[in-house]
Design a protein around this motif. Sequence first.
Motif, PDB file in Angstrom:
ATOM      1  N   ALA A 274      38.845  42.070 -76.708  1.00 61.78           N
ATOM      2  CA  ALA A 274      39.132  42.763 -75.454  1.00 61.78           C
ATOM      3  C   ALA A 274      37.904  42.827 -74.546  1.00 61.78           C
ATOM      4  O   ALA A 274      38.042  42.933 -73.338  1.00 61.78           O
ATOM      5  N   LYS A 275      36.696  42.758 -75.108  1.00 60.39           N
ATOM      6  CA  LYS A 275      35.490  42.859 -74.290  1.00 60.39           C
ATOM      7  C   LYS A 275      35.193  41.574 -73.533  1.00 60.39           C
ATOM      8  O   LYS A 275      34.672  41.609 -72.415  1.00 60.39           O
ATOM      9  N   LYS A 276      35.495  40.426 -74.102  1.00 59.98           N
ATOM     10  CA  LYS A 276      35.149  39.159 -73.464  1.00 59.98           C
ATOM     11  C   LYS A 276      36.173  38.727 -72.424  1.00 59.98           C
ATOM     12  O   LYS A 276      35.846  37.942 -71.533  1.00 59.98           O
ATOM     13  N   LEU A 277      37.403  39.185 -72.502  1.00 62.68           N
ATOM     14  CA  LEU A 277      38.441  38.735 -71.576  1.00 62.68           C
ATOM     15  C   LEU A 277      38.131  39.066 -70.116  1.00 62.68           C
ATOM     16  O   LEU A 277      38.288  38.195 -69.260  1.00 62.68           O
ATOM     17  N   PRO A 278      37.674  40.301 -69.780  1.00 57.57           N
ATOM     18  CA  PRO A 278      37.341  40.560 -68.368  1.00 57.57           C
ATOM     19  C   PRO A 278      36.193  39.687 -67.865  1.00 57.57           C
ATOM     20  O   PRO A 278      36.205  39.226 -66.720  1.00 57.57           O
ATOM     21  N   ASP A 279      35.202  39.434 -68.715  1.00 58.55           N
ATOM     22  CA  ASP A 279      34.090  38.563 -68.315  1.00 58.55           C
ATOM     23  C   ASP A 279      34.574  37.142 -68.074  1.00 58.55           C
ATOM     24  O   ASP A 279      34.135  36.481 -67.128  1.00 58.55           O
ATOM     25  N   MET A 280      35.483  36.669 -68.914  1.00 54.36           N
ATOM     26  CA  MET A 280      36.023  35.324 -68.738  1.00 54.36           C
ATOM     27  C   MET A 280      36.835  35.237 -67.443  1.00 54.36           C
ATOM     28  O   MET A 280      36.730  34.263 -66.701  1.00 54.36           O
ATOM     29  N   ALA A 281      37.619  36.262 -67.161  1.00 55.12           N
ATOM     30  CA  ALA A 281      38.426  36.272 -65.935  1.00 55.12           C
ATOM     31  C   ALA A 281      37.527  36.333 -64.703  1.00 55.12           C
ATOM     32  O   ALA A 281      37.792  35.660 -63.700  1.00 55.12           O
ATOM     33  N   ARG A 282      36.457  37.100 -64.763  1.00 55.18           N
ATOM     34  CA  ARG A 282      35.516  37.195 -63.646  1.00 55.18           C
ATOM     35  C   ARG A 282      34.837  35.850 -63.410  1.00 55.18           C
ATOM     36  O   ARG A 282      34.700  35.392 -62.277  1.00 55.18           O
ATOM     37  N   GLY A 283      34.419  35.209 -64.478  1.00 54.55           N
ATOM     38  CA  GLY A 283      33.796  33.889 -64.358  1.00 54.55           C
ATOM     39  C   GLY A 283      34.760  32.859 -63.797  1.00 54.55           C
ATOM     40  O   GLY A 283      34.378  32.022 -62.976  1.00 54.55           O
ATOM     41  N   LEU A 284      36.016  32.924 -64.207  1.00 51.41           N
ATOM     42  CA  LEU A 284      37.021  32.002 -63.684  1.00 51.41           C
ATOM     43  C   LEU A 284      37.243  32.240 -62.197  1.00 51.41           C
ATOM     44  O   LEU A 284      37.339  31.290 -61.418  1.00 51.41           O
ATOM     45  N   GLY A 285      37.294  33.501 -61.793  1.00 55.37           N
ATOM     46  CA  GLY A 285      37.472  33.829 -60.378  1.00 55.37           C
ATOM     47  C   GLY A 285      36.317  33.334 -59.527  1.00 55.37           C
ATOM     48  O   GLY A 285      36.514  32.792 -58.437  1.00 55.37           O
ATOM     49  N   GLN A 286      35.098  33.503 -60.016  1.00 51.96           N
ATOM     50  CA  GLN A 286      33.927  33.027 -59.281  1.00 51.96           C
ATOM     51  C   GLN A 286      33.936  31.501 -59.178  1.00 51.96           C
ATOM     52  O   GLN A 286      33.615  30.932 -58.124  1.00 51.96           O
ATOM     53  N   SER A 287      34.328  30.842 -60.242  1.00 53.84           N
ATOM     54  CA  SER A 287      34.389  29.383 -60.220  1.00 53.84           C
ATOM     55  C   SER A 287      35.416  28.901 -59.204  1.00 53.84           C
ATOM     56  O   SER A 287      35.171  27.936 -58.475  1.00 53.84           O
ATOM     57  N   LEU A 288      36.563  29.563 -59.144  1.00 50.82           N
ATOM     58  CA  LEU A 288      37.588  29.176 -58.184  1.00 50.82           C
ATOM     59  C   LEU A 288      37.129  29.416 -56.743  1.00 50.82           C
ATOM     60  O   LEU A 288      37.408  28.610 -55.860  1.00 50.82           O
ATOM     61  N   ARG A 289      36.410  30.517 -56.502  1.00 52.47           N
ATOM     62  CA  ARG A 289      35.890  30.776 -55.160  1.00 52.47           C
ATOM     63  C   ARG A 289      34.885  29.710 -54.737  1.00 52.47           C
ATOM     64  O   ARG A 289      34.904  29.227 -53.602  1.00 52.47           O
ATOM     65  N   ILE A 290      34.005  29.325 -55.646  1.00 52.05           N
ATOM     66  CA  ILE A 290      33.019  28.285 -55.353  1.00 52.05           C
ATOM     67  C   ILE A 290      33.731  26.968 -55.082  1.00 52.05           C
ATOM     68  O   ILE A 290      33.392  26.245 -54.138  1.00 52.05           O
TER      69      ILE A 290
END
Length: 85
Positions: free
Chosen positions: A22-38
């Motif tokens: 449960a701790k890594k999922l928000p970090d993974m989602a945040r990283g995915l969102g940043q990658s999509l924005r870039i």
Amino acid sequence: MGFMSPWHWAIVVVVLVLLFGAKKLPDMARGLGQSLRIFKSEVKEMQKDDQPSASAAPAEPQRELPSADGERPGTSSNADAKKSA
């Protein structure tokens, strides 16, 4: 029933939580969102670069390419004939 019913999504979420925690999922989602924005910003930049701008300076005239017969300027078959004679 559709391709992915609510039960299918629930199973996918449970498997993800079990695999990654449960701790890594928000970090993974945040990283995915940043990658999509870039990615989106880079695509917009590429589209903007492809469009010709009115304020751009006129391009240089292109130079003429040498002829396709392979002869270089200053060389000819007549010069070769004079050397052999």
